[in-house]
Design a protein around this motif. Structure first.
Motif, PDB file in Angstrom:
ATOM      1  N   CYS B 291       0.557  -1.285   0.154  1.00 47.62           N
ATOM      2  CA  CYS B 291       0.042   0.093  -0.045  1.00 47.62           C
ATOM      3  C   CYS B 291       0.700   1.196  -0.132  1.00 47.62           C
ATOM      4  O   CYS B 291       0.357   2.239  -0.255  1.00 47.62           O
ATOM      5  CB  CYS B 291      -0.805  -0.108   1.083  1.00 47.62           C
ATOM      6  N   GLY B 292       2.115   0.985   0.160  1.00 48.59           N
ATOM      7  CA  GLY B 292       3.084   2.217   0.157  1.00 48.59           C
ATOM      8  C   GLY B 292       3.405   2.826   1.619  1.00 48.59           C
ATOM      9  O   GLY B 292       3.959   3.857   1.650  1.00 48.59           O
ATOM     10  N   LYS B 293       3.036   2.234   2.561  1.00 52.67           N
ATOM     11  CA  LYS B 293       3.433   2.663   3.925  1.00 52.67           C
ATOM     12  C   LYS B 293       4.947   2.772   3.991  1.00 52.67           C
ATOM     13  O   LYS B 293       5.462   3.622   4.607  1.00 52.67           O
ATOM     14  CB  LYS B 293       2.607   1.916   5.030  1.00 52.67           C
ATOM     15  N   GLY B 294       5.362   1.785   3.883  1.00 53.32           N
ATOM     16  CA  GLY B 294       7.054   1.643   4.079  1.00 53.32           C
ATOM     17  C   GLY B 294       7.770   2.706   3.115  1.00 53.32           C
ATOM     18  O   GLY B 294       8.657   3.305   3.630  1.00 53.32           O
ATOM     19  N   GLU B 295       7.096   2.924   1.962  1.00 55.22           N
ATOM     20  CA  GLU B 295       7.949   3.899   1.008  1.00 55.22           C
ATOM     21  C   GLU B 295       7.881   5.339   1.474  1.00 55.22           C
ATOM     22  O   GLU B 295       8.746   5.980   1.229  1.00 55.22           O
ATOM     23  CB  GLU B 295       7.100   3.678  -0.411  1.00 55.22           C
ATOM     24  N   VAL B 296       6.590   5.518   2.213  1.00 56.30           N
ATOM     25  CA  VAL B 296       6.911   6.957   2.815  1.00 56.30           C
ATOM     26  C   VAL B 296       7.706   7.216   3.748  1.00 56.30           C
ATOM     27  O   VAL B 296       8.433   8.266   3.682  1.00 56.30           O
ATOM     28  CB  VAL B 296       5.347   6.995   3.561  1.00 56.30           C
ATOM     29  N   LEU B 297       8.224   6.002   4.557  1.00 53.05           N
ATOM     30  CA  LEU B 297       9.139   6.209   5.494  1.00 53.05           C
ATOM     31  C   LEU B 297      10.724   6.483   4.561  1.00 53.05           C
ATOM     32  O   LEU B 297      11.504   7.380   4.892  1.00 53.05           O
ATOM     33  CB  LEU B 297       9.382   5.125   6.372  1.00 53.05           C
ATOM     34  N   ARG B 298      10.676   5.637   3.412  1.00 47.32           N
ATOM     35  CA  ARG B 298      11.871   5.544   2.844  1.00 47.32           C
ATOM     36  C   ARG B 298      12.180   7.195   2.109  1.00 47.32           C
ATOM     37  O   ARG B 298      13.262   7.624   1.928  1.00 47.32           O
ATOM     38  CB  ARG B 298      11.955   4.505   1.725  1.00 47.32           C
ATOM     39  N   ALA B 299      10.999   7.405   1.690  1.00 49.27           N
ATOM     40  CA  ALA B 299      11.034   8.775   0.892  1.00 49.27           C
ATOM     41  C   ALA B 299      11.374  10.091   2.096  1.00 49.27           C
ATOM     42  O   ALA B 299      12.322  10.730   1.759  1.00 49.27           O
ATOM     43  CB  ALA B 299       9.720   9.087   0.124  1.00 49.27           C
ATOM     44  N   LEU B 300      10.939   9.936   3.175  1.00 46.93           N
ATOM     45  CA  LEU B 300      11.354  10.979   4.048  1.00 46.93           C
ATOM     46  C   LEU B 300      12.794  10.763   4.625  1.00 46.93           C
ATOM     47  O   LEU B 300      13.250  12.079   4.910  1.00 46.93           O
ATOM     48  CB  LEU B 300      10.350  10.802   5.294  1.00 46.93           C
ATOM     49  N   PHE B 301      13.371   9.605   4.646  1.00 46.69           N
ATOM     50  CA  PHE B 301      14.623   9.486   4.954  1.00 46.69           C
ATOM     51  C   PHE B 301      15.595   9.584   3.762  1.00 46.69           C
ATOM     52  O   PHE B 301      16.784   9.390   3.956  1.00 46.69           O
ATOM     53  CB  PHE B 301      14.736   7.871   5.735  1.00 46.69           C
ATOM     54  N   GLY B 302      15.097   9.764   2.581  1.00 46.37           N
ATOM     55  CA  GLY B 302      15.986  10.276   1.511  1.00 46.37           C
ATOM     56  C   GLY B 302      16.559   8.898   0.729  1.00 46.37           C
ATOM     57  O   GLY B 302      17.286   8.959  -0.074  1.00 46.37           O
TER      58      GLY B 302
END
Ligand SMILES: Nc1ncnc2c1ncn2[C@@H]1O[C@H](COP(=O)(O)OP(=O)(O)OP(=O)(O)O)[C@@H](O)[C@H]1O
Ligand SMILES: [Mg+2]
Lengths: 343, 497
Positions: B291-302
């Motif tokens: 659903c993209g939940k993990g991707e949000v964290l990866r994006a915020l962390f660069g």
């Protein structure tokens, strides 16, 4: 007990092999242990030792640098040419500058241009080697700068100047690798580059630095070799990259990256020097020297890769002399048992 | 098949990890094994699989003593193991079908040239059996962890199989995927296959297992039919005391907005995402795998930077292009894949913890090692990490203890914003409670925390507020009494369920 011995054999195999080989040669010929001969060995090993020091950094990163022999020749020639018109200091700067630049090129090819190090440095080995031959037209460049030649022949405290350089390199770069943040980052990147990136480490910068260190140490080797021989040979250092890699592997650094230490590489370099020297003293055909060195490399890697198998084998012959499938229960030796730390 | 272990002992470097283990499992039975991190569960699995032959003791199959000296020996007898760190067995660049049939001993797809079409069709068939709908030609790396897990199980199904050992299979799965796995396990059981199932989740033990064994310090401390035992009896046998207050949630939310994300998007992973996190708040993000939940964290962390939208920290707009930059801005991130992206397995245990905090005890680039040791020791003690020697390689730790190292690394750094995905994956119950306490303590000191977890009870209990994502979008924001299991599932799966 036996496990401990085997672990020691594995961890200190380079040192142990050195002791064994040296003892054997010393027994075979009395000349070996004379001061003059020992200094000879140190002198003869110094080039490989310096190259191996740089190579250790690169190999811990799971990369490889095949171009160090060519960098050595190119910077030696650069130094000699500059010395024809300038001071020793400028010559040194020029030589090291060439080494640093060459290392930088290697580093950029491997990181920014995303090339495998084996291919990239195979290419630059040919490029740097070719450039050296073109510049010199294949002729040695002789040097007649008095100070430079004096440095080459200097013997502070009775030990030849190149040996001092090697010692200094061992201390500096050993410290850098084992005690600093930069050193930690080298191991981290070599072990797991992705985890290193997520730990905020600039992976490219670490890799480039290692290649620069390797190039710089190669150029220092070129400088002392030129000073020693008072000429810069365009073919100096040829094939030495392989000896350097061999010394690193004998010294216990893993080609898979993440593991290794500088001291082992130095011992590896000395071991190779001792073998050369010993076989010379014993009048063994020079053609067989390659065979001997090759066997030492194979043995060192064999011990590393098979220590667990050897351990099993050892245990088997101890507990299971008649080859029964199910050994009896071992007697628990509580006295010897280490305690697990539990926080 | 009936497998029996009798008085199995195994030591590493003279330290006994299994001190006389007895156990048996019969075809058609599901045996659960539980125990603290480092109790010896995975070691026992490796004894059964032939990867680590025991130092002494007997292994019997149907009453006959056998020697399982190599993994091949066990496989020939129909013993298949899905390891805790099974991702090592995947070839990421090979296709899914190729991964499935990588051990084609019988030469079913041709001995010299591979009949790709046949392989593809068979892969489709086996995957259909367990409801895995993926393209068999896609590279394995395109699958989620849950799908890879299924793939591993399917892989063993394509051979003769009499005993299946699963080492913490649900650690990476969400509720829905776990249910699917349980259905599969149940059908295997009905076919008469023996199943050994290792987990830290007691509710799973109660739900699927026929019998449960507790390992503690390399010994069996409890062996009972699940019908005749209780969760608290199991916990007592595991840790030697009873545990209460499992999710000690405290709320420390203040008014200040620490993180503000506006209209953020990242390639095809998620789009038009806006939310805030206050300092002291734990913001949970839930949703099914993909659903993209993990991707949000990866994006915020660069790791994979945002392709659109804005991020503001304490009111200041920033652009995070790399993890290095994120860390400098005071952001920390716990990756869900500790081995691939978290730890340095060949480095000493302590170095793994200090790696992001080195600056705090470095002078002119030189590490003050006494100070380092002292600081790491405090962290490692707080997390109850179990190790033999601190210079040992991190890879020699048990799975749960490795996870604690990763958590400890960021405990030590104390970032202002902490992004964590599956922070307690593979961690035992006692240590989990410890980690929850530490998360609370972090929140109390003003850290803004974003928690992504597939463990719903954990997500609900630890979060002040939960965002639910579906197909790359936020579909609900739940707090207070609304923050419950059925609501999260309702929004995560879509309105028709
Ligand atoms: N290869 C190894 N070398 C040295 N020690 C090891 C090795 N494998 C395991 N150990 C040690 O054995 C002990 C038991 O580890 P094991 O992996 O069996 O635990 P576990 O019960 O599976 O724990 P977890 O729940 O964390 O997965 C640990 O203390 C671990 O450090
Ligand atoms: Mg385990």
């Amino acid at each position: 007990m036996n496990a401990t011995i085997l672990k020691l054999v594995k961890d200190a195999r380079a040192a142990m092999m050195l002791v064994i080989v040296a003892t054997a040669i010393a027994i075979a010929t009395p000349i070996f242990l004379t001061t003059g001969n020992l200094l000879n060995i140190v002198l003869a090993s110094s080039v490989v030792a310096l190259l191996a020091a740089g190579q250790t950094y690169v190999i811990i990163l799971a990369e490889i640098d095949l171009s160090v022999g060519s960098i050595l020749a190119l910077s030696g020639v650069a130094t000699a040419l500059v010395l024809q018109a300038h001071s020793v200091f400028i010559g040194l700067i020029a030589g090291i500058g060439v080494g640093v630049l060459a290392g930088l090129i290697n580093g950029l090819l491997v990181t920014k241009a995303r090339m495998p190090a084996f291919i990239a440095t195979l290419g630059t080995m040919s490029v740097f080697g070719g450039l050296t031959l073109y510049i010199t037209q294949g002729n040695p460049i002789s040097v007649d700068n008095g100070l430079f030649l004096d440095i080459g022949q200097a013997n502070p405290l009775g030990v030849p100047f190149p040996a001092w350089i090697v010692l200094a390199a061992l201390l500096c770069f050993g410290f850098l690798l084992s005690r600093t943040r930069f050193g930690r980052h080298i191991y981290a990147v070599g072990d797991n580059p992705e985890a290193a990136r997520l730990s905020g480490i600039n992976v490219h910068w670490i890799k480039i630095s290692a290649f620069v260190i390797s190039g710089m140490l190669a150029s220092i080797a070129g400088f002392i070799l030129t000073a020693r021989l008072s000429t810069a040979e365009p073919t100096a250092g040829m094939g030495e990259e392989l000896s350097a890699i061999a010394a690193v592997i004998i010294g216990g650094t893993s080609l898979m990256g993440g593991r290794g230490a500088l001291l082992g590489s130095f011992i590896g370099a000395i071991l190779l020097g001792v073998i050369d020297n010993g076989l010379n003293l014993l009048n063994v055909s020079p053609f067989l020297q390659g065979v001997a060195k090759g066997l030492v490399i194979l043995l060192a890697v064999f011990i590393e890769r098979n220590s667990d198998v050897m351990q099993l084998f050892w245990r088997k012959i101890q507990k299971d002399p008649v080859g029964r499938r199910f050994p009896e229960k071992p007697v628990p030796d509580e006295g010897n048992k280490q305690k697990e730390v539990r926080y | 098949m009936r497998l029996e272990l009798q008085d199995i002992r195994k030591s590493f470097n003279r330290i006994e990890v299994l001190s006389g283990v007895d156990l048996s499992v019969t075809g058609g039975e599901i045996l659960a094994i539980v125990g603290e991190n480092g109790a010896g569960k995975s070691t026992m699995v490796r004894v059964i699989s032939g990867a680590h032959p025991p130092d002494s003791g007997q292994i019997l199959i149907d009453g006959e003593p056998v020697a399982l000296r190599r993994p091949e020996d066990a496989m020939q007898r129909g013993i298949h193991v899905i390891y805790q760190e099974f991702l090592h067995n995947i070839f990421p660049h090979l296709s899914i079908a190729e991964n499935l049939f990588v051990r084609d001993d019988e030469g079913r797809f041709g001995s010299l040239f591979v009949d790709k079409r046949k392989m593809r069709n068979e892969a489709m068939q086996v995957m259909e059996q367990i409801g895995l709908k993926v393209d068999p030609d896609a590279p394995a790396q395109s699958l989620s962890v849950a799908e890879l897990q299924m793939l591993e199980i399917v892989k063993s199904l394509s051979h003769n199989i009499e005993l299946l050992v699963l080492d913490e299979p649900t650690a990476a799965l969400d509720e829905k995927e776990a249910s699917r796995l349980f259905l599969l396990i149940d059908s295997l059981k009905k076919e008469g296959i023996a199943i050994v199932y290792i987990t830290h989740r007691l509710e799973e033990v109660m739900r699927i297992a026929d019998r449960v064994i507790v390992l503690r310090n390399g010994r069996v401390t409890l062996d009972r039919l699940t019908k005749t035992t209780t969760a608290s009896e199991i916990v007592a046998a595991m840790v030697g005391r009873s545990l209460e207050d499992f999710y000690p949630k405290e709320s420390h939310v203040t008014g200040d907005t620490a993180v503000k994300v506006s209209n953020a998007a990242c390639a095809d992973k998620f789009k038009d995402l806006s939310f805030i996190v206050r300092s002291g708040e734990v913001l949970g993000i839930g949703g099914v795998a993909g659903c993209g939940k993990g991707e949000v964290l990866r994006a915020l962390f660069g790791v994979n930077p945002l392709s659109a939208g804005a991020l503001a920290l304490e009111g200041r707009t920033v652009e995070v292009k790399s993890p290095k930059q994120a860390i400098e801005l005071g952001i920390g991130y716990i990756s869900p894949d500790r081995q691939a992206e978290g730890l340095f397995l060949k480095q000493p245990i302590f170095d793994n913890v200090s790696i992001v905090s080195l600056d705090e005890f470095v002078a002119l680039g030189v590490i003050r090692s006494a100070e380092e040791k002292e600081r790491v020791e405090a962290v490692v003690k707080g997390l109850n990490v179990r190790f033999i020697h601190r210079d040992a390689e991190a890879g020699s730790l048990s799975g749960g203890n490795q996870q604690k190292l990763l958590f400890g690394r960021w405990m030590m750094k104390k970032p202002k914003i902490m992004l964590m995905e599956e922070p307690t994956r593979g961690v035992d119950i006692g240590a989990k409670a410890e980690i929850y306490k530490l998360i609370n303590a972090q929140a109390k000191s003003g850290t803004a925390i974003v928690l992504v977890s597939s463990d719903l009870p954990e997500l609900i209990a630890m979060s002040d507020r939960v965002l639910v994502m579906r197909e790359g979008k936020i579909v609900a924001e739940l707090s207070g009494v609304e923050n419950n299991q059925s609501n999260i599932l309702h929004y995560a799966l879509g309105s028709n369920t």
